[in-house]
Scaffold this motif. Structure first.
Motif, PDB file in Angstrom:
ATOM      1  N   ARG A 287       0.883  -1.161  -0.136  1.00 46.43           N
ATOM      2  CA  ARG A 287      -0.090   0.051  -0.043  1.00 46.43           C
ATOM      3  C   ARG A 287       0.922   1.279  -0.051  1.00 46.43           C
ATOM      4  NH1 ARG A 287      -3.707  -1.606   4.646  1.00 46.43           N
ATOM      5  NH2 ARG A 287      -3.464   0.521   5.183  1.00 46.43           N
ATOM      6  N   ARG A 288       0.465   2.334  -0.477  1.00 43.41           N
ATOM      7  CA  ARG A 288       1.425   3.378  -1.079  1.00 43.41           C
ATOM      8  C   ARG A 288       1.676   4.081   0.544  1.00 43.41           C
ATOM      9  NH1 ARG A 288      -0.141   8.249  -4.753  1.00 43.41           N
ATOM     10  NH2 ARG A 288       0.123   6.562  -6.177  1.00 43.41           N
ATOM     11  N   SER A 289       1.046   3.691   1.601  1.00 46.11           N
ATOM     12  CA  SER A 289       1.285   4.285   2.846  1.00 46.11           C
ATOM     13  C   SER A 289       2.308   3.472   3.462  1.00 46.11           C
ATOM     14  CB  SER A 289       0.227   4.420   3.793  1.00 46.11           C
ATOM     15  OG  SER A 289      -0.405   3.145   3.957  1.00 46.11           O
ATOM     16  N   LYS A 290       2.596   2.271   2.934  1.00 47.29           N
ATOM     17  CA  LYS A 290       3.834   1.633   3.585  1.00 47.29           C
ATOM     18  C   LYS A 290       5.049   1.811   2.914  1.00 47.29           C
ATOM     19  CE  LYS A 290       1.123  -1.955   5.553  1.00 47.29           C
ATOM     20  NZ  LYS A 290       1.356  -2.685   6.919  1.00 47.29           N
ATOM     21  N   LEU A 291       4.842   2.359   1.831  1.00 51.05           N
ATOM     22  CA  LEU A 291       6.106   2.901   0.998  1.00 51.05           C
ATOM     23  C   LEU A 291       6.754   4.170   1.646  1.00 51.05           C
ATOM     24  CD1 LEU A 291       5.458   1.699  -2.539  1.00 51.05           C
ATOM     25  CD2 LEU A 291       7.093   0.730  -0.714  1.00 51.05           C
ATOM     26  N   THR A 292       7.695   4.428   2.281  1.00 51.04           N
ATOM     27  CA  THR A 292       8.095   5.625   2.805  1.00 51.04           C
ATOM     28  C   THR A 292       8.864   6.438   1.770  1.00 51.04           C
ATOM     29  OG1 THR A 292       8.446   4.286   4.936  1.00 51.04           O
ATOM     30  CG2 THR A 292       9.470   6.592   4.638  1.00 51.04           C
ATOM     31  N   PRO A 293       8.346   7.756   1.877  1.00 53.46           N
ATOM     32  CA  PRO A 293       9.089   8.492   0.781  1.00 53.46           C
ATOM     33  C   PRO A 293      10.562   8.697   0.710  1.00 53.46           C
ATOM     34  CG  PRO A 293       7.130   9.799   1.878  1.00 53.46           C
ATOM     35  CD  PRO A 293       7.407   8.306   2.425  1.00 53.46           C
ATOM     36  N   GLY A 294      11.087   8.497  -0.104  1.00 55.72           N
ATOM     37  CA  GLY A 294      12.814   8.306  -0.239  1.00 55.72           C
ATOM     38  C   GLY A 294      13.076   6.898  -0.435  1.00 55.72           C
ATOM     39  N   THR A 295      12.122   5.976  -0.557  1.00 60.30           N
ATOM     40  CA  THR A 295      12.539   4.520  -0.636  1.00 60.30           C
ATOM     41  C   THR A 295      12.793   4.538  -2.330  1.00 60.30           C
ATOM     42  OG1 THR A 295      11.199   3.877   1.033  1.00 60.30           O
ATOM     43  CG2 THR A 295      11.519   2.165  -0.928  1.00 60.30           C
TER      44      THR A 295
ATOM     45  N   TRP B  20       4.996  10.165 -11.191  1.00 58.37           N
ATOM     46  CA  TRP B  20       3.737   9.376 -11.766  1.00 58.37           C
ATOM     47  C   TRP B  20       2.913   9.015 -10.587  1.00 58.37           C
ATOM     48  CZ3 TRP B  20       4.271   7.053 -16.866  1.00 58.37           C
ATOM     49  CH2 TRP B  20       5.470   7.307 -17.429  1.00 58.37           C
ATOM     50  N   ASN B  21       1.675   8.833 -10.775  1.00 56.99           N
ATOM     51  CA  ASN B  21       0.616   8.542  -9.811  1.00 56.99           C
ATOM     52  C   ASN B  21       0.765   7.254  -9.440  1.00 56.99           C
ATOM     53  OD1 ASN B  21      -0.477  11.137  -9.863  1.00 56.99           O
ATOM     54  ND2 ASN B  21      -1.789  10.646 -11.882  1.00 56.99           N
ATOM     55  N   SER B  22       1.238   6.143 -10.215  1.00 54.16           N
ATOM     56  CA  SER B  22       1.238   4.795  -9.862  1.00 54.16           C
ATOM     57  C   SER B  22       2.226   4.254 -10.369  1.00 54.16           C
ATOM     58  CB  SER B  22      -0.185   4.017 -10.025  1.00 54.16           C
ATOM     59  OG  SER B  22       0.088   3.895 -11.503  1.00 54.16           O
ATOM     60  N   LEU B  23       2.715   2.911  -9.636  1.00 55.61           N
ATOM     61  CA  LEU B  23       3.676   1.960 -10.125  1.00 55.61           C
ATOM     62  C   LEU B  23       3.272   1.405 -11.515  1.00 55.61           C
ATOM     63  CD1 LEU B  23       4.986   0.460  -6.555  1.00 55.61           C
ATOM     64  CD2 LEU B  23       6.160   2.291  -8.001  1.00 55.61           C
ATOM     65  N   SER B  24       1.988   1.223 -11.544  1.00 52.87           N
ATOM     66  CA  SER B  24       1.289   0.438 -12.507  1.00 52.87           C
ATOM     67  C   SER B  24       1.693   1.300 -13.967  1.00 52.87           C
ATOM     68  CB  SER B  24       0.042   0.038 -12.517  1.00 52.87           C
ATOM     69  OG  SER B  24      -0.217  -0.886 -11.305  1.00 52.87           O
ATOM     70  N   GLU B  25       1.441   2.484 -13.774  1.00 49.87           N
ATOM     71  CA  GLU B  25       1.900   3.298 -15.039  1.00 49.87           C
ATOM     72  C   GLU B  25       3.354   3.428 -15.311  1.00 49.87           C
ATOM     73  OE1 GLU B  25       0.814   7.535 -13.253  1.00 49.87           O
ATOM     74  OE2 GLU B  25      -1.520   7.148 -14.023  1.00 49.87           O
ATOM     75  N   ILE B  26       3.943   3.246 -14.484  1.00 48.69           N
ATOM     76  CA  ILE B  26       5.593   3.240 -14.720  1.00 48.69           C
ATOM     77  C   ILE B  26       5.611   1.794 -15.555  1.00 48.69           C
ATOM     78  CG2 ILE B  26       7.690   3.172 -13.851  1.00 48.69           C
ATOM     79  CD1 ILE B  26       6.987   4.795 -11.523  1.00 48.69           C
ATOM     80  N   ALA B  27       5.180   0.802 -14.824  1.00 48.71           N
ATOM     81  CA  ALA B  27       5.356  -0.553 -15.201  1.00 48.71           C
ATOM     82  C   ALA B  27       4.822  -0.614 -16.710  1.00 48.71           C
ATOM     83  CB  ALA B  27       4.817  -1.728 -14.505  1.00 48.71           C
ATOM     84  N   ARG B  28       3.745  -0.053 -17.086  1.00 48.47           N
ATOM     85  CA  ARG B  28       3.132  -0.113 -18.444  1.00 48.47           C
ATOM     86  C   ARG B  28       4.198   0.712 -19.043  1.00 48.47           C
ATOM     87  NH1 ARG B  28      -1.470   2.105 -17.266  1.00 48.47           N
ATOM     88  NH2 ARG B  28      -2.087   0.413 -15.958  1.00 48.47           N
ATOM     89  N   TYR B  29       4.704   1.959 -19.011  1.00 48.33           N
ATOM     90  CA  TYR B  29       5.491   2.494 -19.739  1.00 48.33           C
ATOM     91  C   TYR B  29       6.950   1.972 -20.084  1.00 48.33           C
ATOM     92  CZ  TYR B  29       8.863   6.394 -20.747  1.00 48.33           C
ATOM     93  OH  TYR B  29       9.580   7.162 -21.363  1.00 48.33           O
ATOM     94  N   VAL B  30       7.388   1.295 -19.222  1.00 53.54           N
ATOM     95  CA  VAL B  30       8.654   0.666 -19.351  1.00 53.54           C
ATOM     96  C   VAL B  30       8.435  -0.719 -20.039  1.00 53.54           C
ATOM     97  CG1 VAL B  30      10.340  -1.023 -17.904  1.00 53.54           C
ATOM     98  CG2 VAL B  30       9.664   1.215 -17.099  1.00 53.54           C
ATOM     99  N   THR B  31       7.589  -1.513 -19.752  1.00 57.79           N
ATOM    100  CA  THR B  31       7.138  -2.698 -20.605  1.00 57.79           C
ATOM    101  C   THR B  31       6.331  -2.522 -22.081  1.00 57.79           C
ATOM    102  OG1 THR B  31       5.179  -3.420 -19.433  1.00 57.79           O
ATOM    103  CG2 THR B  31       7.532  -4.000 -18.526  1.00 57.79           C
ATOM    104  N   GLY B  32       5.544  -1.683 -21.882  1.00 61.40           N
ATOM    105  CA  GLY B  32       4.557  -1.720 -23.204  1.00 61.40           C
ATOM    106  C   GLY B  32       3.305  -2.502 -22.989  1.00 61.40           C
ATOM    107  N   ALA B  33       3.209  -3.014 -21.852  1.00 60.77           N
ATOM    108  CA  ALA B  33       2.046  -3.928 -21.633  1.00 60.77           C
ATOM    109  C   ALA B  33       1.410  -3.751 -20.246  1.00 60.77           C
ATOM    110  CB  ALA B  33       2.512  -5.577 -21.529  1.00 60.77           C
ATOM    111  N   HIS B  34       0.383  -4.153 -19.801  1.00 65.99           N
ATOM    112  CA  HIS B  34      -0.321  -3.957 -18.722  1.00 65.99           C
ATOM    113  C   HIS B  34       0.292  -4.822 -17.631  1.00 65.99           C
ATOM    114  CE1 HIS B  34      -3.423  -3.000 -15.744  1.00 65.99           C
ATOM    115  NE2 HIS B  34      -3.335  -4.181 -15.372  1.00 65.99           N
ATOM    116  N   TRP B  35       0.793  -4.033 -16.682  1.00 64.91           N
ATOM    117  CA  TRP B  35       1.408  -5.155 -15.450  1.00 64.91           C
ATOM    118  C   TRP B  35       0.674  -4.385 -14.192  1.00 64.91           C
ATOM    119  CZ3 TRP B  35       5.281  -8.252 -13.943  1.00 64.91           C
ATOM    120  CH2 TRP B  35       6.189  -8.851 -15.041  1.00 64.91           C
ATOM    121  N   SER B  36       0.673  -5.127 -13.469  1.00 65.83           N
ATOM    122  CA  SER B  36       0.861  -4.630 -11.851  1.00 65.83           C
ATOM    123  C   SER B  36       2.010  -3.821 -11.531  1.00 65.83           C
ATOM    124  CB  SER B  36       0.013  -5.853 -10.836  1.00 65.83           C
ATOM    125  OG  SER B  36       0.397  -5.569  -9.417  1.00 65.83           O
ATOM    126  N   GLY B  37       1.909  -2.723 -11.067  1.00 67.85           N
ATOM    127  CA  GLY B  37       3.032  -2.118 -10.650  1.00 67.85           C
ATOM    128  C   GLY B  37       3.849  -2.703  -9.445  1.00 67.85           C
TER     129      GLY B  37
END
Length: 140
Positions: free
Chosen positions: A78-86, A113-130
């Protein structure tokens, strides 16, 4: 091949009514109302238990405990578990992907980016769970 192996192999040739009859003969009860594919597996289990013995009571108790245990309802990422700076690092097709967790979003490739999934999609060109792409879940 053993007699048990022969009996187990023969189950594949039984029609549903024969499976129910086999269950009734073995268990002395009405067979459970399950699909014939599952009933075939249950009959096979009973045949093996009779020849080789059932699981020890300790193992059965542990399996039951696991089955009824309340699953962890909170996802591992959950985003709340990911500490800024990680920093999250993932290698993909020979490229190292480094993402920094921000207060509001994620930094990657000089963008926010708003989500890790957006980054994963950008990197891979496919739908991924971030979270899965970055190894933050138990499924990745």
């Amino acid at each position: 091949m053993s007699r048990l192996d022969d009996e187990l192999n023969a189950l594949a040739d039984l029609v549903p009514s024969q499976l129910r009859e086999k269950w009734s003969n073995m268990e002395g009860t009405t067979p459970p109302s399950v699909p014939s594919s599952l009933l075939s597996r249950l009959v096979a289990q009973r045949l093996q238990e009779r020849r080789r013995g059932a699981l020890p009571a300790l193992v059965m108790r542990e399996l039951t405990r696991i089955a009824v245990a309340k699953p962890n309802s909170a996802p591992l990422c959950r985003r709340s578990k990911l500490t800024p700076g990680t920093r999250l690092v993932r290698e993909w097709n020979g490229q190292t992907i480094t993402v920094e967790v921000l207060e509001e979003g994620f930094a990657y490739a000089d963008r926010t980016w708003n989500s890790l999934s957006e980054i994963a999609r950008y990197v891979t060109g496919a739908h991924w769970s971030g979270p899965r792409f970055f190894g933050l879940t138990g499924n990745g």
